[in-house]
Design an enzyme around this catalytic site. Sequence first.
Site, short mmCIF file in Angstrom:
data_model
loop_
_atom_site.label_atom_id
_atom_site.label_comp_id
_atom_site.label_asym_id
_atom_site.label_seq_id
_atom_site.Cartn_x
_atom_site.Cartn_y
_atom_site.Cartn_z
N HIS A 13 0.80 -1.19 0.08
CA HIS A 13 0.10 0.08 -0.05
C HIS A 13 0.90 1.15 -0.11
O HIS A 13 1.77 1.20 0.45
CB HIS A 13 -0.82 0.03 1.32
CG HIS A 13 -2.08 0.80 1.06
ND1 HIS A 13 -2.07 2.24 1.40
CD2 HIS A 13 -3.41 0.63 0.76
CE1 HIS A 13 -3.18 2.85 1.16
NE2 HIS A 13 -4.07 1.75 0.81
N ASP A 49 -7.79 -5.22 -0.08
CA ASP A 49 -8.38 -6.23 -1.31
C ASP A 49 -8.03 -7.66 -1.03
O ASP A 49 -8.39 -8.41 -1.91
CB ASP A 49 -7.52 -5.78 -2.65
CG ASP A 49 -8.30 -4.34 -3.23
OD1 ASP A 49 -7.60 -3.51 -3.44
OD2 ASP A 49 -9.72 -4.41 -3.05
#
Length: 428
Positions: free
Chosen positions: A306, A363
Amino acid sequence: MAETAKLTLGDKTYELPIHVGTENERSIDITNLRAETGYITHDPGYGNTGSCLSAITFIDGEKGILRYRGIPIEELAEKSTFLEVAYLLIVGNLPKAGELSTFTESIRRHTMIHEDFKAFFGALPKDAHPMASCSAAVGALSTFYPDSLDPRDQRQVEISIHRTLAKFPTLAAYAYKHSIGQPFMYPKNSLDYVGNFLYMMFGNPCEEYEVDPVIEKAIDLLLILHADHEQNCSTSSVRLVGSSKVNIFGAISAGINALWGPLHGGANQQVIEMLAAIRDEGVTGREFVERAKTRNDTSRLMGFGHRVYKNFDPRAKIIKKACFDVLDKLGVHSKMLEIAVELEEIALKDDYFVERKLYPNVDFYSGVIYNAIGTPSNMFTALFALGRMPGWIAQWSELHRDTEFKIGRPRQTYIGEPLTAYTPIAER
Ligand code: SDX
């Protein structure tokens, strides 16, 4: 004396204002940098560039903190509902009981879409990716409501916001129904927001559809967790496109397209396809993780890493727990969940991932639940968009209320050819 930053260029020193955020984050204000120094900045991917002062969502990537309007995501996940979170993000505070029921009723009464959308979807190929259909359909909403497109008219903005929130589930479900050749299901006003979406997705005219409360609660939770995430790629797209003063439907349509990308929301579809490939190819978790580390191999560990979180994504932790709860309640065994847990365990002990601070993101586990309730993988990102809709709307609205509002227009440093004369074709 307010804090300032000193910048020395050649023999001149400039003082630049500093903004101090609620949680003591600091940003150097370069609004007048070029005018005062002739210099601009360079920051590919905007990893160090703040585009706005925002009061909607706070993320601390080092500590794994996420709050909507100051409220920790863990509390909202446990105690709130998606429409209440949508109100919180868009309006700015938790609604009183009467405010929530008025908001909920208004959304309920705008779920139906114009009958001509049947011809719209009918014109699309059956195998159209739902994100393509959804971005086109949301953009097309502006053609059905020419009376409510002014982003500065509060009454038009409010009705457009309610229409967007209310109609997106219907549009997403229509995209799915078109892809499987089943009739569109009209929304049912007797159902709640998520139950209605499930009905439009999985119901059919030939038999009664009972909304499973376990699935309804699980999807409501996932929508809460996806609702906003400050200035991510798709939200920044909504803001940049919105800064031209295009209507909300045009701005949101841009956000849907940005979210579709595999590096962003499209990763949830990539994750489940990755887990299925590992399951079907009989690759071990260790073998796959090794592949994910080699630069020349395209098989990244999707759902990991991320830009902001250099610690656990708090959403991933909540979703992982929900996976076990929901699958247990549904009596579903998921080999892909086992593989996901194994990949996480291996990666979190592997120097490559540890050094780069790569952790599971939102996700990584979400698709396991979507898959368990029968959602096709190409609809996963549409469900991400369904969750992110209030965040995009809240950020778009804040943009238009911003006293520093201006059209977004980044600069560049030119590295092309110097002044060059035109060469006639005969001399080339
Ligand atoms: C979302 O911004 C948001 O808030 C987004 C989001 C939201 O709610 O809106 O949180 C939703 O988009 C989550 C992210 C979903 N995407 C993925 O899961 C795709 C896989 N992840 C990556 O592609 C990557 O981690 C990004 C895109 C998420 C972040 O990219 P960055 O910050 O530009 O980091 P990078 O690509 O420069 O990676 C740094 C290093 C590189 O290695 P080196 O060049 O240092 O050797 O880490 C490696 C990368 O190769 N790396 C990975 C990896 N992610 C990064 N290596 C293997 N597998 C991965 N998943």
